[in-house]
Design an enzyme around this catalytic site. Structure first.
Site, PDB file in Angstrom:
ATOM      1  N   SER A   1       0.851  -1.192   0.000  1.00 31.42           N
ATOM      2  CA  SER A   1       0.000   0.000   0.000  1.00 31.42           C
ATOM      3  C   SER A   1       0.888   1.243   0.000  1.00 31.42           C
ATOM      4  O   SER A   1       2.073   1.153  -0.340  1.00 31.42           O
ATOM      5  CB  SER A   1      -0.950  -0.027   1.196  1.00 31.42           C
ATOM      6  N   ASN A   2       0.349   2.369   0.351  1.00 30.59           N
ATOM      7  CA  ASN A   2       1.146   3.603   0.358  1.00 30.59           C
ATOM      8  C   ASN A   2       0.685   4.502   1.496  1.00 30.59           C
ATOM      9  O   ASN A   2      -0.207   4.149   2.263  1.00 30.59           O
ATOM     10  CB  ASN A   2       1.033   4.305  -1.003  1.00 30.59           C
ATOM     11  N   ARG A   3       1.275   5.675   1.575  1.00 37.11           N
ATOM     12  CA  ARG A   3       1.076   6.529   2.765  1.00 37.11           C
ATOM     13  C   ARG A   3      -0.176   7.402   2.707  1.00 37.11           C
ATOM     14  O   ARG A   3      -0.393   8.216   3.591  1.00 37.11           O
ATOM     15  CB  ARG A   3       2.261   7.485   2.904  1.00 37.11           C
TER      16      ARG A   3
ATOM     17  N   ALA B   1      -4.655   7.419  -4.157  1.00 39.13           N
ATOM     18  CA  ALA B   1      -3.310   6.983  -4.532  1.00 39.13           C
ATOM     19  C   ALA B   1      -3.432   5.508  -4.915  1.00 39.13           C
ATOM     20  O   ALA B   1      -3.300   4.622  -4.074  1.00 39.13           O
ATOM     21  CB  ALA B   1      -2.364   7.180  -3.362  1.00 39.13           C
TER      22      ALA B   1
END
Ligand code: CTP
Length: 407
Positions: free
Chosen positions: A213-215, A284
């Site tokens: 995943s991402n931030r 995102a």
């Protein structure tokens, strides 16, 4: 009608009345807000009822007056529901006692409890004798409220008070209060527009316990959804896994991976892209997902390993490619680590590559997880650097551009 009834394009204002002789002026404020098209939900403190008949207020508002947090006829948490559904809470008048209770964060009646729950701004119009207003204890409470930044005061003004004496303490005029209230709700320039917003990260599962995943926290997308709904739009918010509360009057669809976001997105836009006037793509979306998702937990081994990834579809580019005319208006986001010139150049590239109308370019270090954001709005013919803005404010600037595109 309950505070949580069906989404409405009308702004919802909680008009709260506390116990002062100036309470009778709340009726005029209610009338003006109704006339301007707002739905007005009246709340009174117990002492307000000593000064103003609840039937007068409920008659003007066309809504029942709420006072009792434990009203047995209401099945739910009234203070939470009211705080959630209100685009704005206006307190007319606010007594010295009420300011003290607000400043200390008390929640001992419906009005103070809902003030702690309010999602939107709170505007309070103090009214009291000048000697009370200038008392250090009241000044201290006012300073606390100002420092907390959650309750904004309008007035009091210098003038004649109930006792016939003159001084600071007279409540601001009802017309002035109503005007200030309506200004805080902002424009209704997206009335009836259907806007789809995506937000948050996507989560690409590797096995039942691991994922990529991402931030992204989703704050920007949620702020846009909130402001778009407040400006009158019918909003569908397609959200990746985030821990944020759904903004009032927003339809939320929760998704996990890029592929489930893709399905939810097309469902919201319609196969012919005829169900939405604009798409604002803040999510995102992960560029890759694991080539295989294991149904069982992958086991550790002593060997070095490599993860096989396959590209996800570019959801925004797919919509851009399918769009024939100028609807829906398409807004993309870009998070970059380059300098300002580089950020604008990348954003311009995305305008063409994804066939979108504008790209909001963010600087990675000034955006993730923060309450504010440094962004540049890039279109084919201009790049507007907005500097650092709170996300709600940036949301409004982006929506200004969307509204422009829809005209
Ligand atoms: N986006 C999308 N589908 C993807 C990837 C991105 O719809 N698979 C959308 C995002 O929601 C955002 C914009 O496209 O609006 C961001 O695009 P892009 O910058 O291409 O994503 P990055 O992967 O960050 O781009 P690059 O690798 O080119 O820096």
């Amino acid at each position: 009608m309950t505070p949580s009834s069906a989404p409405s394009a009308r702004p919802t204002i909680v008009l709260a009345v506390s116990g002062s002789i100036a309470a009778y002026k709340a009726v005029e404020v209610a009338r003006l807000l109704k006339k301007a098209g707002a739905r007005v939900l009246p709340v009174m403190t117990r002492s307000a009822k000593e000064f103003l008949g609840p039937s007068t207020l409920s008659g003007i508002c066309g809504e029942p007056v709420r006072e009792d947090m434990w009203d047995p006829s209401y099945a739910g948490e009234l203070h939470v529901e009211l705080g959630r559904s209100a685009d704005l809470v206006v307190i007319v008048p606010a007594t010295a006692d009420l300011l003290a209770r607000l400043a200390s964060g008390r929640a001992d009646d419906l009005l103070t409890a809902l003030a702690l729950c309010a999602r939107g701004p709170i505007l309070a119009a103090p009214a009291m004798h000048p000697r009370m207003w200038t008392h250090p204890a009241v000044a201290r409470n006012v300073a606390t409220l100002r420092a907390d930044g959650r309750v904004e005061l309008i007035g009091p003004v210098e003038g004649e008070v109930a006792s016939g004496e003159r001084g600071p303490g007279r409540m601001a005029e009802p017309a002035e209060i109503a005007e200030a209230a309506l200004a805080r709700i902002g424009p209704r320039d997206l009335d009836g527009r259907r806007i789809v917003v995506t937000a948050g990260p996507t989560v690409e599962d590797l096995d039942p316990v691991r994922f990529l995943s991402n931030r992204s926290t989703g704050k920007m997308g949620f702020a846009i959804a909130e402001r778009a709904a407040a400006r009158g739009a019918e909003v569908t918010l397609v959200a990746g896994p985030v821990s944020l509360e759904t903004p009032p009057r927003v339809k939320r669809v929760d998704v996990r991976g890029a592929l489930s976001m893709r399905s939810a997105l097309w469902e919201a836009l319609g196969e012919k892209l005829d169900l939405a006037d604009a798409l604002i793509m803040t999510a995102a979306v992960a560029d890759y997902r694991p080539a295989e998702e294991s149904a069982t937990k992958l086991k550790r081994s002593a060997e070095a390993t490599a993860l096989a990834l396959v590209p996800n579809p570019d959801l925004l580019a797919e919509v851009g490619a399918a769009r024939a005319g100028s609807r829906p208006v398409l807004v993309g986001f870009a998070v970059e680590t380059a300098d300002e010139a580089g950020v604008v150049a990348y954003a311009r590239g995305k305008l063409d590559k994804k066939r979108v109308d504008l790209v909001v370019a963010n600087h990675a270090k000034d955006s993730f997880g923060r309450e504010d954001n440094r962004a540049t709005i890039v279109t084919r013919d201009r790049a507007e650097a907005l500097g650092v803005l709170p996300k709600r404010e940036l949301a409004d600037r982006i929506l200004d551009r969307v509204a422009e595109g829809l005209r």
